[in-house]
Design an enzyme around this catalytic site. Structure first.
Site, PDB file in Angstrom:
ATOM      1  NE  ARG A  69      -1.691  -2.295   2.817  1.00 37.50           N
ATOM      2  CZ  ARG A  69      -1.741  -3.566   2.413  1.00 37.50           C
ATOM      3  NH1 ARG A  69      -2.711  -3.973   1.668  1.00 37.50           N
ATOM      4  NH2 ARG A  69      -0.822  -4.433   2.788  1.00 37.50           N
ATOM      5  CB  THR A  70       3.419   2.601   2.302  1.00 37.70           C
ATOM      6  OG1 THR A  70       2.639   2.142   3.402  1.00 37.70           O
ATOM      7  CG2 THR A  70       3.988   3.962   2.630  1.00 37.70           C
ATOM      8  CE  LYS A 112      26.475  -3.337  -7.988  1.00 36.63           C
ATOM      9  NZ  LYS A 112      26.922  -2.298  -8.933  1.00 36.63           N
ATOM     10  NE  ARG A 160       7.138   0.840   4.994  1.00 37.53           N
ATOM     11  CZ  ARG A 160       5.922   0.299   4.885  1.00 37.53           C
ATOM     12  NH1 ARG A 160       5.795  -0.949   4.472  1.00 37.53           N
ATOM     13  NH2 ARG A 160       4.853   0.978   5.191  1.00 37.53           N
ATOM     14  CG  HIS A 178       3.397   3.863   8.841  1.00 28.77           C
ATOM     15  ND1 HIS A 178       3.551   4.698   7.752  1.00 28.77           N
ATOM     16  CD2 HIS A 178       2.961   2.671   8.333  1.00 28.77           C
ATOM     17  CE1 HIS A 178       3.240   4.037   6.650  1.00 28.77           C
ATOM     18  NE2 HIS A 178       2.887   2.809   6.971  1.00 28.77           N
TER      19      HIS A 178
HETATM   20  C1  NCD Z   1       1.959  -1.196   8.123  1.00 27.77           C
HETATM   21  C2  NCD Z   1       3.462  -0.997   8.299  1.00 27.77           C
HETATM   22  O1  NCD Z   1       4.246  -1.168   7.369  1.00 27.77           O
HETATM   23  O2  NCD Z   1       3.800  -0.610   9.399  1.00 27.77           O
HETATM   24  N1  NCD Z   1       1.614  -1.393   6.773  1.00 27.77           N
HETATM   25  C3  NCD Z   1       1.190  -0.337   6.038  1.00 27.77           C
HETATM   26  O3  NCD Z   1       1.946   0.556   5.720  1.00 27.77           O
HETATM   27  N2  NCD Z   1      -0.116  -0.296   5.716  1.00 27.77           N
HETATM   28  C4  NCD Z   1       1.366  -2.215   9.010  1.00 27.77           C
HETATM   29  C5  NCD Z   1       1.999  -3.570   9.095  1.00 27.77           C
HETATM   30  O4  NCD Z   1       2.917  -3.908   8.370  1.00 27.77           O
HETATM   31  O5  NCD Z   1       1.512  -4.339   9.937  1.00 27.77           O
END
Ligand code: NCD
Length: 299
Positions: free
Chosen positions: A52-53, A80, A101, A129
Site C-alpha cells: 500500500r505505502t 553491493k 521506509r 508511520h
Molecule cells: C503497516 C506498516 O508497514 O507498518 N503497513 C502499512 O503501511 N499499511 C502495518 C503492518 O505492516 O503491519
C-alpha cells in the site's frame, strides 16, 4: 518545502489542514487528477516490504502530475554494500522528495539531516508511520463526521506496530477516548502513553482483553513478526490473539473495523463480509491523503 517525519511534529491545525486538503483531493481525483506537481520527481526508497505505502505514494504523485522513481534495496547497490547515507545523498540529487521506509528506527530523521529535499517517513522500524496515521484519522472523520469523543480501541501488537504509535498520538491530539488492548508482552510503551496524557489530557484506558460494547472504532494490527524475533520475552506472544465472531456479535452495529493492512490471522477472512469492515475503504483513502501530504511537503 518540509519533511513529514513524525506525528509529534504536527500541530492539530496541521492535521486538520491535511485532512481537509485530502477531502479536496477526492474532488480532484473525481476530475481525473491535476498538474499541481508537474515536473516534480518523487523517489520511493523502500528497505522493507510494502504494498500500500509504496504503490499509493506512486499513484498519489502521478495523480498530481509528478513522476516517480523507485529504489529497491534488493536490486540496487545497497546489495553491493553501499551505505544508507550514500544512497540517500544520491537519491536526493535525483529527485524532489524522498519517501523512505527502513527497518531501523530514526532512519527518516537521518535522511532528513542529509537531504536537501523533503523527506517523508513511510515507516521507520517500530517507531512511527505518520502517513498511515493521517489516513486513519481521515477515514475515521469521513466515517463518523468527527474524531473527538469517539471511543477508539487499539488492538494488537502495540509494542512493535509503528502505525499504532503514530495513531495513538494523532487520536490523543484530536480528543478521542482511547482503549489499548494487547497481549501482555506486547503492550504500548508507557512513556508514549504518559506523554499523550500530559500533552493532550488524553483519556487512555488499558484493558487485558477485548470488549467491544462501547467501541466506535476498532483499530487492529497484525503481530509484527519481523520485530518479535528481536524482542525479549515475546516468544509465543499473541498465539491466541485476534477478533472472533463472538466478540463482534456484542459490538455496536455502527462500529467500524479498521486495520493498516496487511491483515493475517487476527482478522478471520469471513469478517470481510461484515458491513463494519472498513479497512479496504481505509486503504483506498491512502490516495487522497498521500496526495495532500505530497502537496504539503513539496509546495
Ligand atoms: C503497516 C506498516 O508497514 O507498518 N503497513 C502499512 O503501511 N499499511 C502495518 C503492518 O505492516 O503491519
Amino acid at each position: 518545502m518540509r519533511d513529514l517525519l513524525s506525528m509529534h511534529d504536527l500541530e492539530k491545525k496541521d492535521v486538520e489542514l491535511l485532512l481537509s486538503e485530502a477531502a479536496k483531493m477526492e474532488d480532484i481525483l473525481k476530475r481525473g487528477g491535476s498538474d499541481l506537481l508537474k515536473g516534480k520527481i518523487i523517489a520511493n526508497l523502500f528497505f522493507e516490504p510494502s504494498t500500500r505505502t509504496n504503490i499509493s505514494f506512486q499513484v498519489a504523485a502521478r495523480r498530481l502530475g509528478a513522476g516517480t522513481v523507485i529504489f529497491n534495496s534488493e536490486t540496487s547497490s545497497a546489495a553491493k554494500g553501499e551505505s544508507l547515507a550514500d544512497t540517500i545523498r544520491i537519491m536526493d540529487g535525483y529527485a524532489d522528495a524522498l519517501v523512505i521506509r527502513h527497518p531501523q528506527e530514526g532512519t527518516a530523521h537521518l535522511a532528513a539531516g542529509l537531504a536537501a529535499h523533503p523527506v517523508i517517513n513511510a515507516g521507520d522500524g517500530a517507531n512511527e508511520h505518520p502517513t498511515q496515521a493521517l489516513i486513519d484519522l481521515y477515514t475515521i472523520k469521513k466515517l463518523k463526521g468527527k474524531i473527538e469523543g469517539l471511543n477508539v480501541t487499539l488492538f494488537g501488537d502495540l509494542a512493535h506496530a509503528r502505525a499504532m504509535h503514530s495513531l495513538l498520538w494523532g487520536l490523543a491530539m484530536c480528543g478521542a477516548k482511547i482503549t489499548l488492548v494487547s497481549p501482555a508482552s506486547l503492550s504500548m510503551d508507557e512513556k508514549a502513553i504518559s506523554e499523550a496524557r500530559e500533552k493532550f489530557g488524553a483519556a487512555i484506558a488499558i484493558l487485558p482483553a477485548l470488549s467491544l460494547e462501547n467501541t466506535d472504532i476498532l483499530y487492529m494490527c497484525r503481530l509484527q513478526k519481523e520485530r518479535l524475533g528481536q524482542a525479549k520475552g515475546t516468544k509465543g506472544a499473541g498465539a491466541n490473539f485476534g477478533l472472533t465472531s463472538a466478540l463482534l456479535s456484542r459490538a455496536k452495529p455502527g462500529m467500524a473495523m479498521l486495520h493498516p493492512l496487511p491483515k493475517t490471522s487476527e482478522v478471520p477472512p469471513d469478517m470481510d463480509a461484515d458491513p463494519r469492515a472498513k479497512y479496504f475503504e481505509q486503504a483506498k483513502n491512502g490516495i487522497p491523503v498521500r496526495m495532500a501530504i505530497l502537496k504539503h511537503c513539496l509546495m
